[in-house]
Design a protein around this motif. Structure first.
Motif, PDB file in Angstrom:
ATOM      1  N   ALA A 150       0.846  -1.202   0.000  1.00 38.40           N
ATOM      2  CA  ALA A 150       0.000   0.000   0.000  1.00 38.40           C
ATOM      3  C   ALA A 150       0.875   1.244   0.000  1.00 38.40           C
ATOM      4  N   PRO A 151       0.665   2.169  -0.929  1.00 38.09           N
ATOM      5  CA  PRO A 151       1.485   3.380  -0.979  1.00 38.09           C
ATOM      6  C   PRO A 151       1.100   4.338   0.144  1.00 38.09           C
ATOM      7  N   PRO A 152       2.078   4.963   0.796  1.00 37.51           N
ATOM      8  CA  PRO A 152       1.785   5.906   1.885  1.00 37.51           C
ATOM      9  C   PRO A 152       1.486   7.290   1.334  1.00 37.51           C
ATOM     10  N   ASP A 153       0.412   7.430   0.605  1.00 37.26           N
ATOM     11  CA  ASP A 153       0.080   8.705  -0.028  1.00 37.26           C
ATOM     12  C   ASP A 153      -1.428   8.887   0.014  1.00 37.26           C
ATOM     13  N   SER A 154      -1.873   9.921   0.692  1.00 35.86           N
ATOM     14  CA  SER A 154      -3.306  10.154   0.861  1.00 35.86           C
ATOM     15  C   SER A 154      -3.957  10.724  -0.392  1.00 35.86           C
ATOM     16  N   ARG A 155      -3.143  11.093  -1.389  1.00 33.92           N
ATOM     17  CA  ARG A 155      -3.713  11.669  -2.606  1.00 33.92           C
ATOM     18  C   ARG A 155      -4.266  10.607  -3.548  1.00 33.92           C
ATOM     19  N   VAL A 156      -4.025   9.351  -3.241  1.00 36.32           N
ATOM     20  CA  VAL A 156      -4.518   8.271  -4.096  1.00 36.32           C
ATOM     21  C   VAL A 156      -5.318   7.290  -3.255  1.00 36.32           C
ATOM     22  N   ILE A 157      -6.110   6.486  -3.932  1.00 36.55           N
ATOM     23  CA  ILE A 157      -6.869   5.422  -3.290  1.00 36.55           C
ATOM     24  C   ILE A 157      -6.172   4.106  -3.596  1.00 36.55           C
ATOM     25  N   ALA A 158      -5.937   3.305  -2.574  1.00 39.27           N
ATOM     26  CA  ALA A 158      -5.290   2.002  -2.733  1.00 39.27           C
ATOM     27  C   ALA A 158      -6.280   0.924  -2.325  1.00 39.27           C
ATOM     28  N   ARG A 159      -6.781   0.173  -3.280  1.00 38.57           N
ATOM     29  CA  ARG A 159      -7.736  -0.911  -3.024  1.00 38.57           C
ATOM     30  C   ARG A 159      -6.986  -2.239  -2.914  1.00 38.57           C
ATOM     31  N   TYR A 160      -7.145  -2.912  -1.817  1.00 43.86           N
ATOM     32  CA  TYR A 160      -6.523  -4.224  -1.622  1.00 43.86           C
ATOM     33  C   TYR A 160      -7.122  -5.218  -2.609  1.00 43.86           C
ATOM     34  N   ILE A 161      -6.247  -5.909  -3.340  1.00 45.74           N
ATOM     35  CA  ILE A 161      -6.693  -6.840  -4.373  1.00 45.74           C
ATOM     36  C   ILE A 161      -6.437  -8.291  -3.997  1.00 45.74           C
ATOM     37  N   ALA A 162      -5.230  -8.581  -3.508  1.00 47.32           N
ATOM     38  CA  ALA A 162      -4.892  -9.978  -3.228  1.00 47.32           C
ATOM     39  C   ALA A 162      -3.709 -10.051  -2.280  1.00 47.32           C
ATOM     40  N   PRO A 163      -3.639 -11.120  -1.470  1.00 46.38           N
ATOM     41  CA  PRO A 163      -2.461 -11.316  -0.613  1.00 46.38           C
ATOM     42  C   PRO A 163      -1.272 -11.744  -1.454  1.00 46.38           C
ATOM     43  N   ASN A 164      -0.099 -11.456  -0.957  1.00 45.81           N
ATOM     44  CA  ASN A 164       1.099 -11.841  -1.687  1.00 45.81           C
ATOM     45  C   ASN A 164       2.279 -11.878  -0.724  1.00 45.81           C
ATOM     46  N   ARG A 165       2.951 -13.025  -0.657  1.00 41.25           N
ATOM     47  CA  ARG A 165       4.122 -13.163   0.201  1.00 41.25           C
ATOM     48  C   ARG A 165       5.379 -13.262  -0.644  1.00 41.25           C
ATOM     49  N   ARG A 166       6.474 -12.819  -0.067  1.00 39.58           N
ATOM     50  CA  ARG A 166       7.776 -13.085  -0.668  1.00 39.58           C
ATOM     51  C   ARG A 166       8.387 -14.278   0.044  1.00 39.58           C
ATOM     52  N   LEU A 167       8.923 -15.181  -0.729  1.00 41.72           N
ATOM     53  CA  LEU A 167       9.534 -16.385  -0.179  1.00 41.72           C
ATOM     54  C   LEU A 167      10.995 -16.465  -0.590  1.00 41.72           C
ATOM     55  N   LEU A 168      11.793 -17.114   0.251  1.00 42.60           N
ATOM     56  CA  LEU A 168      13.162 -17.443  -0.115  1.00 42.60           C
ATOM     57  C   LEU A 168      13.163 -18.855  -0.696  1.00 42.60           C
ATOM     58  N   CYS A 169      13.924 -19.052  -1.765  1.00 45.24           N
ATOM     59  CA  CYS A 169      13.929 -20.358  -2.399  1.00 45.24           C
ATOM     60  C   CYS A 169      15.250 -20.596  -3.115  1.00 45.24           C
TER      61      CYS A 169
END
Length: 309
Positions: A150-169
């Motif tokens: 999520a961007p830390p900017d109040s001038r835009v709207i950020a709609r959550y779409i999907a979860p996403n993790r980063r993995l080490l592999c």
């Protein structure tokens, strides 16, 4: 000769800037290249400033041209939004929708969803641009940007779409030859594949183990002999056994399931990289934007969605 800015010039200049050359703009507008050149010269004469730097091979905007383009796009967007707010297209979204996404995620997931979206909404024309790094939030070149986190900017709207993790592999071949790291600190003794993308600090991995008050975050400065700005290339290097990679789950899950990659340090958590649709506040009432963002959210929430948790 009329002076100043004319309304018809806004769309002309926006098309010219997007086309990138006078000849390309001429093809898009259905007129000759000399006609485009004459109209541009007339605009510059009325304004009293140069808008475009012309060379034999390419075209670039002057600072005044960049300013003109930013305002032209904003005004054209507001005109289109006004039409929708007045009910001209409330029943069926219409108009141009400009979408930006990262290279890998955009190619693998967003492009197929756009194909399905325009079948449902044939009145919407979608322009998809893929880029290594997301455009600045202040740039008005896109209606919707697909971003990670999520961007830390109040001038835009950020709609959550999907979860996403980063993995080490890493590949089984690499781990058999070099051993399996048991703690984050042991990563410093391994070859780590680097990805230079966005504004994140390159070569620095933040790994958290434990939960609640027991959670501890370690900052690991990695090293390695391979770096790239393309995630697909980095994944292929990991598959080839060159080192340990940190990558989004959506990009490597199929390889982990097949055994071609093995998750490393599964007890550790990496910074969140959930998928968000980001758009300016003034676009929140545009039917085409609402329909597209709702479509993305619904598509990724379904069990068959390509992005998985």
């Amino acid at each position: 000769m009329e002076q100043g800015i004319q309304a018809a010039d806004l769309g002309f200049f926006a098309t010219l800037a997007s086309a990138g050359s006078l000849s390309a703009a001429a093809r898009e507008l259905g007129i000759t290249t000399p006609a485009v050149s004459r109209r541009l010269a007339q605009m510059e004469a009325r304004l009293g400033v140069g808008l475009v730097n012309r060379t034999t091979r390419r075209m670039g905007l002057t600072p005044e041209g960049e300013l003109y383009l930013a305002h032209a796009r904003r005004i054209l967007g507001e005109i289109q939004d006004l039409g929708e707010l007045l009910g001209a297209s409330q029943s069926s979204p219409q108009g141009l929708l400009r979408v930006n996404a990262t290279l890998g995620f955009g190619r693998t997931h967003i492009a197929p969803l756009i194909s399905r979206f325009v079948r449902q909404h044939p009145g919407v024309d979608v322009q998809l641009q893929l880029s290594v790094n997301p455009p600045p939030l202040t740039e008005d070149a896109f209606d919707v940007c697909i971003r990670f986190g999520a961007p830390p900017d109040s001038r835009v709207i950020a709609r959550y779409i999907a979860p996403n993790r980063r993995l080490l592999c890493a590949s089984p071949v690499y781990l058999k030859k070099n051993g399996i790291p048991r703690t984050p600190h042991e990563l410093t003794r391994h070859n780590c594949i680097g990805i230079r993308q966005g504004e994140e600090a390159y070569g620095t991995w933040r790994l958290t183990h434990g939960r609640g008050r027991q959670a501890v975050t370690e900052v690991v400065k990695t090293r390695g002999n391979l770096t790239t700005n393309d995630g697909e290339i980095a994944v292929n290097w990991a598959l080839d056994g060159h080192g340990i990679l940190m990558r989004a789950e959506w990009d490597i899950q199929r390889y982990i399931q097949s055994g071609r990659l093995v998750q490393v340090l599964p007890q550790c958590f990496t910074p969140d990289a959930d998928v968000y649709a980001v758009y300016p506040q003034r676009h929140q009432m545009a039917a085409r934007v609402r329909a597209f963002v709702d479509f993305l959210e619904l598509s990724f929430s379904q069990p068959s969605a390509t992005a998985s948790n």
